[in-house]
Scaffold this active site. Structure first.
Site, PDB file in Angstrom:
ATOM      1  CG  LEU A 272      -1.835  -1.231   1.324  1.00 45.65           C
ATOM      2  CD1 LEU A 272      -2.567  -1.064   2.463  1.00 45.65           C
ATOM      3  CD2 LEU A 272      -2.922  -1.223   0.295  1.00 45.65           C
ATOM      4  CB  SER A 273       0.208   4.747  -0.388  1.00 43.25           C
ATOM      5  OG  SER A 273      -0.515   4.916  -1.732  1.00 43.25           O
ATOM      6  CD  GLU A 274       2.881   6.703   2.719  1.00 45.44           C
ATOM      7  OE1 GLU A 274       3.795   7.320   2.206  1.00 45.44           O
ATOM      8  OE2 GLU A 274       1.723   6.646   2.021  1.00 45.44           O
ATOM      9  CB  THR A 275       2.794  -0.226   6.158  1.00 47.47           C
ATOM     10  OG1 THR A 275       2.188  -0.883   5.436  1.00 47.47           O
ATOM     11  CG2 THR A 275       2.544  -1.081   7.727  1.00 47.47           C
TER      12      THR A 275
ATOM     13  CG  HIS B   3      -2.961   7.737   3.739  1.00 51.13           C
ATOM     14  ND1 HIS B   3      -1.651   7.879   3.016  1.00 51.13           N
ATOM     15  CD2 HIS B   3      -3.015   6.498   3.569  1.00 51.13           C
ATOM     16  CE1 HIS B   3      -1.036   6.660   2.661  1.00 51.13           C
ATOM     17  NE2 HIS B   3      -2.200   5.849   3.111  1.00 51.13           N
TER      18      HIS B   3
END
Length: 260
Positions: free
Chosen positions: A44-47, A74
């Site tokens: 994903l874009s960020e964890t 986010h």
């Protein structure tokens, strides 16, 4: 080792919209390599990973599939949602310590508000590489952490089909494309191929740069914004001197366990 994991859609009032973030609460920090591997696996874009340090206080870190980043909106919103809904529902204010300093998230019903540092962009000379990579010529180019390409109309931003390899050669962390909005004050898209994110669905940190620009241009401190990615996202932003308030909703999608 077995760890809890949550996945939420941030800056969205329903699932399958906004920006997905994985959130991993920890009792203690894992190695950097382990957290990077988990983020790459999640893809994903960020964890986000956080460790509790006191009542309502947490240390927070963010990883894309490729690197650790200094600021992420986010996944911070998602972390606050997880804490307030599953770990400590009595909290209405959550304090994070991060690589970008102290960050506060407040909750009012379903709305979560991030208190982030403003990143005022500066006008830069037109760089033909930006237009070539985006496939369109902006009216203005600005820069802080990211290159910000300003267009005259929302339709121009929506129509962009960037060359990701060319974007990755630019010196800045990512590229923001923005324009006046048709149904809001301004719209944007965000591309960060160097961080392993071709296009981010909704980018809280980019609004740390967008908000000062649009607040000055429009002469108002509180604005409505839309990120017009394929998934789309809605944000309310407010400039308060050297801080930016970024508000939105979160939709829960998944909770489970991972084994590492």
């Amino acid at each position: 080792m077995e760890l809890p994991i949550y996945q939420v859609d941030a800056f969205a009032s329903r699932v399958f919209a906004g920006n997905p973030a994985a959130v991993c609460p920890l009792d203690h920090w894992l190695s950097d390599a382990a957290m990077q591997a988990i983020a790459a696996e999640n893809n994903l874009s960020e964890t986000a990973f956080f460790v509790k340090t006191g009542a309502g206080s947490f240390d927070l870190r963010w990883f894309t599939p490729a690197i650790e980043v200094d600021l992420c909106g986010h996944a911070t919103l998602g972390s606050a949602f997880v804490i307030a809904n599953y770990l400590d529902p009595a909290l209405t204010e959550i304090r994070f310590q991060s690589r970008s300093g102290p960050l506060t998230v407040t909750r009012a019903g379903e709305i979560f508000t991030l208190d982030f540092p403003a990143r005022r962009p500066e006008r830069m000379a037109d760089d033909p590489r930006v237009a070539t990579a985006l496939g369109a010529v902006p009216t203005e180019t600005w820069c802080n952490k990211n290159t910000m390409a300003v267009f005259a109309a929302q339709a121009e931003v929506a129509a962009l089909a960037p060359d990701m390899a060319a974007l990755a050669t630019l010196e800045s962390g990512g590229v923001i494309a923005t324009a006046p909005g048709e149904d809001c004050d301004f719209v944007s898209r965000y591309f960060a191929p160097k961080a392993g994110i071709p296009e981010d669905p909704v980018t809280g940190s980019a609004h740390c740069e967008l908000t000062p620009y649009w607040a000055e241009r429009l002469g108002r401190s509180k604005l409505r914004a839309q990120q017009i990615s394929a998934r789309g996202g809605e944000l309310t932003v407010e400039l308060r001197q050297d801080r930016v308030l970024i508000s939105g909703r979160v939709a829960p999608y998944l909770q489970g366990r991972i084994f590492v």
